[in-house]
Design an enzyme around this catalytic site. Structure first.
Site, short mmCIF file in Angstrom:
data_model
loop_
_atom_site.label_atom_id
_atom_site.label_comp_id
_atom_site.label_asym_id
_atom_site.label_seq_id
_atom_site.Cartn_x
_atom_site.Cartn_y
_atom_site.Cartn_z
N GLU B 98 0.95 -1.23 -0.23
CA GLU B 98 0.22 0.24 -0.02
C GLU B 98 0.84 1.12 0.11
OE1 GLU B 98 -0.68 -2.16 2.06
OE2 GLU B 98 -2.56 -2.99 1.24
N HIS B 167 -8.66 -5.25 11.52
CA HIS B 167 -9.55 -5.60 9.89
C HIS B 167 -10.69 -4.06 10.48
CE1 HIS B 167 -6.21 -7.94 9.46
NE2 HIS B 167 -6.75 -8.46 7.59
#
Lengths: 370, 365
Positions: B98, B167
């Site tokens: 990312e 998450h």
């Protein structure tokens, strides 16, 4: 997706460019001396508190920026880290715009909003000046991606003009090679065949930590690039003529084959990491040893030996440069500081209502370089 | 005071000249937008896809990149079929990296392209914090108005359904703190399409927050392309007892709570903010002029949350209209638990909202 065929490079390849012209060498001498003089004055101004914040001068490394930027086209993108005054000047930024930025003046390249570490020059394809170590390396991938996208997908530039095959130069210091962002960038550009050349300006120190203390396999940095499938090159960054002869064909190969590059450009900085560095981590003898190999003095004496530069020519060149830098400092001194209203400009390109509980953003002065 | 040197001039245009080729749509009033009623029932994920695909057909500068967006057809099937239509040069699979690909997209945006970056989850954007917070929203300012950053970051935000603590991030509280970015957070398929189209057209970095739990939600979505302006809340339900303010998935919790409360004769205004930056504080104040009571529902943790900001602004702009202190219902101030019942209790669920409203109404009766 397949990668372009591997092509080995080294600075002694027979593919080396022929000897650069005297005219080019004289230009480099001038450009390097401009950076040297500019940085000496920068240090002086910093000590006089005309310049604030963090300030990292480029003295000693001049051949790196001048030689590599001298090997690319005027419209190839360039991005670098925080030791960026040399790249800005080599790319064509005026000493006035660069110095005024450090003085925090509205006539600075970033209207006094960026400072020493954030030099931007859009007309000269300089995309910063970035302060976080390694942050510029994914950005460099993006600049190269955009040029490739324009060429391959849009078949034209975003402004409608002709799209060219471009190479992007992305500079980093040897300290940045340990950053995760750099490894992610290397991996990405190799997998996607993106033509960006990562130039490690290897001055041997990550701030005050010597290279053998901060990175693994420090004697063989190019193995880092090779491990990502990138043909990599080691170059002596103190000899601008040899640098150019090795680097120029490498640039053209990356451009032609749309492949990334990785260059270990060995250099040395004479000053501390920043202006506040007491340099306890190295000896004066070491610094003197490198000063004896100074890239500017070396080129000047080569030109004198070949009869292309007289002692008087060199003196008058130095004087002209000194005058130019002094005049840039005077201009920076005389320029106005940004209006307080500039505090809330350039925050949003489309400043809608209710973006902040505190203020309504506006547009202010057009950047002086645009 | 100082003055501008003769060689410099002021920017006259509405859109900053650093970003070229900007086409801001003509925004219609809420009543002139295509109808929300109809029988073209599609999923939230399809609505997102329609907005992206239409913008990509129109503008070659727009491309999509992210993990599994191409050959896999999207980890959550948002980009299903887009590789077939646009090809691998515009629908780009990235490594799980990312920091690298977000930074790369920002570099491309500086050059005038219009990247859409898909984060499989906003939770994963934390490893890209430097580029998305330190580069994208600051580029225009730091370059003194030379380089803008027209980019959209989008992906799943908030608890996805027993995904545990790492998450389940709600990044709106953290990221909306940063000036220079805009943040949109739709609660339903219709708004998702119209807001994403606007986000792609906008010349500033837009953080677009979706929810894994809503991607399968179905509603009528017009086939035509339309744009919902940023900074305009929607009154999703009308009442006079209490104002419920929320954004994103918890808007639906508010609507559920309002339904239950209506059975007890408590009618709520439910305001769907749709964007956090800009924040339509005017609509909130208009509502509390009527209800005099407010509950802000937010799926971030309470400390320094969007709810905190909304309440601060209510106090600044609507204090005199309030009959009781403003109330916030946030997620419980702990890491997100895994166990189903615990996760439900952790969220600002309809029961917690209804309880808060009842207490507020009781307190002021």
């Amino acid at each position: 997706m397949t990668q372009a065929p591997a092509q080995k490079h080294s600075s002694t390849d027979s593919t080396m460019t022929s000897e650069p012209s005297t005219e080019l060498k004289l230009k480099w001498l001038r450009d390097m001396q401009l950076i040297r003089e500019f940085e000496n004055r920068t240090a002086q101004a910093y000590q006089q508190a005309k310049i604030g914040g963090f300030c990292h001068v480029y003295t000693g490394q001049e051949a790196c920026a001048v030689g590599t930027i001298g090997s690319i086209n005027d419209d190839d993108p360039v991005v670098t880290a925080y030791r960026d005054h040399g790249h800005a000047l080599a790319r064509g930024m005026t000493p006035e715009a660069c110095m005024a930025e450090m003085y925090g003046k509205i006539t600075g390249c970033a209207k006094g909003k960026g400072g020493s570490m954030h030099m931007f020059d859009r007309p000269n394809w300089l995309f910063g000046g970035h302060g976080i170590v390694g942050a510029q390396t994914p950005l460099g991938a993006g600049l190269a991606f955009a040029a490739k996208y324009e060429h391959d997908v849009m078949k034209k530039r975003v402004d409608g003009s002709e799209a060219k095959k471009k190479v992007t130069l992305c500079y980093l210091g040897d300290g940045a090679i340990d950053q995760g962002a750099f490894h992610e960038a290397l991996n990405y550009v190799s997998v996607h065949n993106i033509p960006v050349i990562y130039i490690i300006e290897n001055n041997g120190y990550s701030m005050g930590t010597a290279i053998n203390r901060h990175t693994a396999n420090s004697g063989n940095l190019i193995s880092r690039g090779e491990s990502y499938g990138i043909d990599s090159l080691e170059i002596d960054g103190l000899d601008i003529v040899e640098l150019y002869k090795g680097f120029k064909p490498y640039v053209e190969s990356c451009r032609e084959n749309s492949r990334p590059g990785f260059v270990d450009l060995k250099t040395y900085r004479y000053q501390g990491h920043s202006m506040s560095d007491p340099q306890k981590y190295r000896t004066k003898d070491e610094v003197d040893e490198y000063k004896a190999k100074d890239s500017i003095a070396r080129l000047a004496s080569q030109l004198m030996e070949s009869g292309d530069l007289s002692e008087d020519d060199w003196k008058s060149m130095q004087k002209a440069i000194r005058d130019e830098v002094m005049s840039a400092m005077q201009a920076a001194e005389d320029a106005p500081t940004p209006e307080l209203s500039e505090l809330i400009t350039d925050v949003y390109a489309n400043p809608e209502k209710n973006l902040s509980p505190q203020t309504t953003y506006t547009h202010g002065a057009r950047n002086p370089l645009l | 005071m100082t003055t501008l040197p003769d060689t410099m001039s002021m920017i006259e245009s509405d859109i900053h000249p650093a970003v070229e080729g900007v086409e801001i749509p003509d925004f219609l009033s809420e009543s002139d937008l295509p109808s929300r009623e109809g029988d073209r029932i599609i999923q939230f994920r399809e609505a997102l896809r329609e907005a992206m695909a239409e913008e990509m057909r129109r503008d070659e500068r727009v491309f999509l990149l992210g993990e599994e967006v191409a050959q896999y057809n999207g980890a959550y099937k948002v980009s299903q079929g887009m590789l077939d239509e646009f090809g691998p040069e515009r629908i780009i699979d990235t490594p799980i990296s990312e920091n690298g690909f977000a930074g790369m997209a920002i570099g491309a945006a500086m050059c005038g392209l219009r990247p859409i970056v898909e984060f499989m989850s906003w939770s994963f954007s934390l490893v890209a914090a430097d580029p998305i917070l330190n580069n994208a929203p600051k580029m225009l300012y730091m370059s003194g108005g030379q380089f803008g950053c027209p980019i959209v970051f989008r992906g799943n935000d908030g608890a996805g359904g027993q995904l545990g603590s790492t998450h389940s991030w709600c990044v709106e509280g953290l990221f909306s703190n940063v000036p220079g970015l805009k943040m949109a957070i739709p609660s339903n398929p219709y708004d998702a399409k119209g807001l994403l189209a606007t986000a792609i057209r906008d010349p500033d970095p837009v953080f677009f927050l979706e929810s894994e739990r809503m991607l399968g939600d179905k509603a009528h979505v017009p086939e035509e392309h339309y744009f919902i302006p940023f900074g305009r809340a929607r009154l999703a339900r009308e009442g006079d007892a209490v104002t419920l303010v929320s954004f994103g998935r918890p808007v639906n919790f508010c609507l559920d709570a309002a339904e239950v409360l209506a059975n007890d004769g408590i009618e709520c205004d439910v305001l769907d903010m749709r964007t956090i930056r800009p924040l339509d504080i005017d609509s909130i104040v208009d509502s509390i002029k009527k209800t005099n009571k407010i509950v802000v529902v937010d799926q971030c943790w309470p400390f320094g949350s969007v709810a905190s900001e909304v309440i601060a602004q209510i106090c600044e702009h609507g204090f005199d209209w309030l009959d009781a202190p403003p109330v916030r219902v946030n997620t419980i101030d702990v890491p997100t638990p895994y166990a189903k019942d615990l996760e439900y209790a952790y969220l600002p669920n309809p029961e917690r909202i209804a309880t808060a409203v009842r207490e507020l109404v009781g307190a002021t009766v």
